[in-house]
Design a protein around this motif. Structure first.
Motif, PDB file in Angstrom:
ATOM      1  N   ALA A 187      80.644  16.605  23.466  1.00 53.09           N
ATOM      2  CA  ALA A 187      81.010  15.697  22.375  1.00 53.09           C
ATOM      3  C   ALA A 187      79.842  15.487  21.406  1.00 53.09           C
ATOM      4  N   LYS A 188      78.658  15.246  21.926  1.00 48.66           N
ATOM      5  CA  LYS A 188      77.505  14.992  21.048  1.00 48.66           C
ATOM      6  C   LYS A 188      77.167  16.198  20.170  1.00 48.66           C
ATOM      7  N   VAL A 215      79.906  16.780  17.404  1.00 47.51           N
ATOM      8  CA  VAL A 215      79.805  15.854  16.275  1.00 47.51           C
ATOM      9  C   VAL A 215      78.542  16.133  15.458  1.00 47.51           C
ATOM     10  N   GLU A 223      82.007  10.586  17.620  1.00 38.18           N
ATOM     11  CA  GLU A 223      81.834  10.901  19.037  1.00 38.18           C
ATOM     12  C   GLU A 223      83.030  10.410  19.862  1.00 38.18           C
ATOM     13  N   ARG A 274      85.354  12.855  22.174  1.00 37.68           N
ATOM     14  CA  ARG A 274      85.587  12.606  23.602  1.00 37.68           C
ATOM     15  C   ARG A 274      87.086  12.589  23.915  1.00 37.68           C
TER      16      ARG A 274
END
Length: 181
Positions: free
Chosen positions: A25-26, A29, A50, A54
């Motif tokens: 996710a990090k 993004v 984020e 997720r």
């Protein structure tokens, strides 16, 4: 409608594809944050947060089970660096066709990584899923996407005028396709 299996061991020329994981996710993004034009280029209505990423990653198993969508991380043989995302979507099982989409983080572009990743996914989809036609759509001005598609044997079929509504404006889309045989 068949489900979309999660491919295993897709690797060629040092490029590998693997399933999306929560820890992706990090970097997912961050790719949009570091490249403000990425969201516009891929036709995203807005850049992901984020929390959105997720939820998107958590929905992957259900989307695959319904045969609707398969998203994979572009990485290397170690499986660690997040280099981008390739996806199979708009699957029409009755017609044995699907669309492939892709994007790379800025630092991975221009090195053949996209071509290798998309080629892996397309070849797998033809063989493992028995698809007869793969499609790519892009804006007519996206020279990099057009070159990647042409390098993989996709033929330009025409421009669909004002096909998509992206970030509040109508845009033309170019249809490219490759047949299995």
């Amino acid at each position: 409608m068949p489900s979309l299996p999660l491919p295993e061991g897709l690797e060629r020329d040092g490029i590998a594809l693997r399933k999306l994981r929560a820890r992706d996710a990090k970097p997912y993004v961050a790719a949009f944050r570091k490249d403000p034009l990425l969201g516009v280029t891929v036709g995203a209505e807005q850049d992901p947060t984020e929390a959105w990423a997720r939820r998107f990653i958590a929905r992957q198993p259900a989307l695959r089970a319904r045969g609707e969508y398969l998203g994979l991380v572009v990485t290397d043989a170690t499986g660690r660096p997040f280099l981008g995302h390739v996806m199979l979507h708009t699957v029409a099982w009755q017609h044995r066709r699907a669309e492939v989409g892709y994007w790379l983080v800025r630092s991975a572009r221009g090195r053949g990584i996209g071509r290798a990743a998309v080629g892996l996914l397309v070849d797998w989809a033809f063989e493992a899923l028995g698809l007869a036609r793969m499609e790519i759509t892009t804006t007519p001005g996206n020279a990099a996407a057009r070159a990647l598609a042409a390098g993989l044997g996709f033929a330009e079929e025409g421009v669909m005028r004002s096909r998509n509504l992206e970030r509040g404006r109508r845009v033309d889309m170019l249809m490219l396709a490759r047949l299995r045989h």
